[in-house]
Design an enzyme around this catalytic site. Structure first.
Site, PDB file in Angstrom:
ATOM      1  N   ASP A  67       0.702  -1.225   0.105  1.00  0.00           N
ATOM      2  CA  ASP A  67      -0.026  -0.019   0.234  1.00  0.00           C
ATOM      3  C   ASP A  67       0.899   1.162   0.222  1.00  0.00           C
ATOM      4  O   ASP A  67       2.077   1.294   0.222  1.00  0.00           O
ATOM      5  CB  ASP A  67      -1.125  -0.013   1.252  1.00  0.00           C
ATOM      6  CG  ASP A  67      -0.289  -0.087   2.366  1.00  0.00           C
ATOM      7  OD1 ASP A  67       0.956  -0.901   2.562  1.00  0.00           O
ATOM      8  OD2 ASP A  67      -0.800   0.578   3.579  1.00  0.00           O
TER       9      ASP A  67
ATOM     10  N   GLU B  16      -0.645  -2.094   5.250  1.00  0.00           N
ATOM     11  CA  GLU B  16       0.017  -1.624   6.415  1.00  0.00           C
ATOM     12  C   GLU B  16      -0.053  -0.510   7.270  1.00  0.00           C
ATOM     13  O   GLU B  16       0.090  -0.403   8.449  1.00  0.00           O
ATOM     14  CB  GLU B  16       1.674  -2.160   6.045  1.00  0.00           C
ATOM     15  CG  GLU B  16       2.713  -2.090   7.191  1.00  0.00           C
ATOM     16  CD  GLU B  16       2.876  -0.794   7.785  1.00  0.00           C
ATOM     17  OE1 GLU B  16       3.188  -0.758   9.019  1.00  0.00           O
ATOM     18  OE2 GLU B  16       3.122   0.212   6.954  1.00  0.00           O
ATOM     19  N   GLU B  17      -0.284   0.549   6.399  1.00  0.00           N
ATOM     20  CA  GLU B  17       0.047   2.008   7.035  1.00  0.00           C
ATOM     21  C   GLU B  17      -1.331   2.352   7.735  1.00  0.00           C
ATOM     22  O   GLU B  17      -1.243   3.342   8.404  1.00  0.00           O
ATOM     23  CB  GLU B  17      -0.169   2.858   5.765  1.00  0.00           C
ATOM     24  CG  GLU B  17       1.344   2.782   4.775  1.00  0.00           C
ATOM     25  CD  GLU B  17       2.412   3.252   5.688  1.00  0.00           C
ATOM     26  OE1 GLU B  17       2.405   3.744   6.903  1.00  0.00           O
ATOM     27  OE2 GLU B  17       3.480   3.117   5.244  1.00  0.00           O
TER      28      GLU B  17
ATOM     29  N   HIS C 113       7.843   8.697   4.748  1.00  0.00           N
ATOM     30  CA  HIS C 113       6.723   9.502   4.832  1.00  0.00           C
ATOM     31  C   HIS C 113       6.949  10.966   4.428  1.00  0.00           C
ATOM     32  O   HIS C 113       6.062  11.854   4.559  1.00  0.00           O
ATOM     33  CB  HIS C 113       6.011   9.439   6.129  1.00  0.00           C
ATOM     34  CG  HIS C 113       5.407   7.990   6.549  1.00  0.00           C
ATOM     35  ND1 HIS C 113       4.129   7.775   7.144  1.00  0.00           N
ATOM     36  CD2 HIS C 113       5.836   6.764   6.006  1.00  0.00           C
ATOM     37  CE1 HIS C 113       4.085   6.413   7.242  1.00  0.00           C
ATOM     38  NE2 HIS C 113       4.897   5.968   6.749  1.00  0.00           N
TER      39      HIS C 113
END
Length: 398
Positions: free
Chosen positions: A84, A142-143, A368
């Site tokens: 993702d 996952e996020e 990020h």
């Protein structure tokens, strides 16, 4: 280096360009957590016609498992890669930058998926020389809690699995290094949203209002005392207020303020302590200021615990493989971010380790970040590091 490892490494060398092209395709076409339908379809299509068992929609989501069954007795090892992306506007200037406004692979999951697909294909081609079973876990989401790992486990992805391994490429670690850490390796997490309700009014007559901004500001300062005065200085914990929404007019006393943030801990026994203190402070401050509040406090990802024996197996395997591109196998120490791989580690002895992706002499942009990027040489290193661990596990065990 044994003959099987030589064959596998040779295949990975030959396919490095394809690995990079796959990574660039995923990078150009990112999808957010729980919405990765096109990515999942692309991965599924990749395995079409290959000698493996593919299952899709694991746990009712976009998860995929791929079983490489040797037909010979042996354990079952699961190896995981997530796919993702994040809600970030890319600012890298790469020729293969995201084509989707506001969505970016800013954490390396595109690289995880690319190396894993090529490694899986190569293992399939050599399956008659393997023992046991290798299960590829292509994991979405996952996020974002509850996380794809949790839903995949609920969907049976670990049924029959003995151990689990995973890699994360790291833009903050030097290219050429493979890194590991035994025991607690990444933090557990909680997230919160608190809405404070006061009484609005005019800035010229504050006595007739009840200022939610003042109360919220008091809480922002006070909540930091949880770490400084309630947590042992030798333990790891953070409380972060990431969003303070109190925007209004200069002469208007704000009636409602919304605070959002997260909590990180490196010991699960700290989780209830932090939550108790958090609620107590919020309740006390709101009572003192005569305002009300609503709180949504969610405990999600657990502390990620690397099994000591499994991690030692990985360290030994990568060290003994003499991978030409690897400059060192070193202890990374504990890492402060959280990871939903932690759910696998709660269920099976596991190891989550790292591959450096930062090229010396270039700026470091953390995960990020809109300028996040990786040195694509880390893809081949990741494939070979995981390959060496897989082969060692299947022949020597833990």
């Amino acid at each position: 280096m044994n003959t099987l490892q030589e064959k596998l490494f040779a295949k990975l060398n030959e396919k490095e360009d394809r690995m990079i092209q796959l990574r660039r395709y995923f990078h150009e076409n990112p999808e957010l957590s729980f919405h990765e339908t096109k990515t999942a379809a692309y991965i599924e299509n990749f395995y079409e016609g290959k000698d493996c068992i593919v299952k899709t929609n694991i746990g009712g989501g976009n998860g995929i498992t791929v079983d490489i069954v040797s037909g010979k007795p042996g354990p079952t090892l699961a190896i995981r890669a997530d796919f993702d992306a994040l809600p970030i506007q890319e600012d890298t200037g790469l020729p293969f930058a995201s084509k989707t406004p506001g969505v970016m692979h800013a954490c390396g999951h595109d690289g995880h998926t690319a190396y894993m697909m090529i490694l899986a294909e190569s293992l399939i081609e050599l399956k008659d020389e393997l023992t046991g079973t290798i299960r590829i876990l292509h994991q979405p989401a996952e996020e974002v809690p509850p996380g794809g790992a949790k839903t995949m486990i609920e969907g049976g992805c670990l049924d029959g699995v003995d151990h689990v391994l995973g890699i994360h490429v790291m833009s903050t670690m030097e290219l050429g290094e493979v890194l590991y850490h035994k025991g607690p390796v990444q933090t557990g997490r909680a997230t919160f949203k608190a809405v404070l309700h006061g009484k609005g009014g005019h800035g010229s007559t504050p006595q007739d209002a009840n200022d939610a901004i003042v109360a919220a500001s008091q809480f922002v300062s006070s909540v930091q005392t949880i770490v400084s005065r309630r947590i042992n200085p030798f333990d790891t914990a953070t409380v972060t207020i990431g969003s303070f929404d109190g925007k209004g007019s200069a002469n208007v006393i704000k009636e409602t303020v919304t605070l959002e943030g997260d909590v990180r801990i490196m010991k699960e026994e700290l989780r209830p302590l932090v939550e108790k203190e958090f609620r107590q402070l919020l309740n006390g401050i709101c009572e003192a200021f005569g305002i009300t509040y609503e709180l949504d406090y969610q405990n999600d990802y657990p502390v990620l615990l690397n099994d000591e024996q499994t991690t030692e197996m990985v360290r030994k395997a990568v060290s003994q493989a003499n991978i030409p591109e690897v400059t060192g196998v070193v202890d990374s120490g504990a890492q402060t971010p959280s990871e939903d791989f932690a759910y696998y580690a709660l269920e099976r002895p596991s190891c989550f380790f790292y591959v450096g992706a930062h090229k010396k002499g270039t700026p470091i942009y953390p995960h990020h970040n809109p300028k996040f990027t990786i040195d694509e040489d880390c893809l081949l290193i990741s494939a070979k590091a995981m390959a060496s661990a897989v082969l060692y596990y299947l022949t020597e065990g833990v």
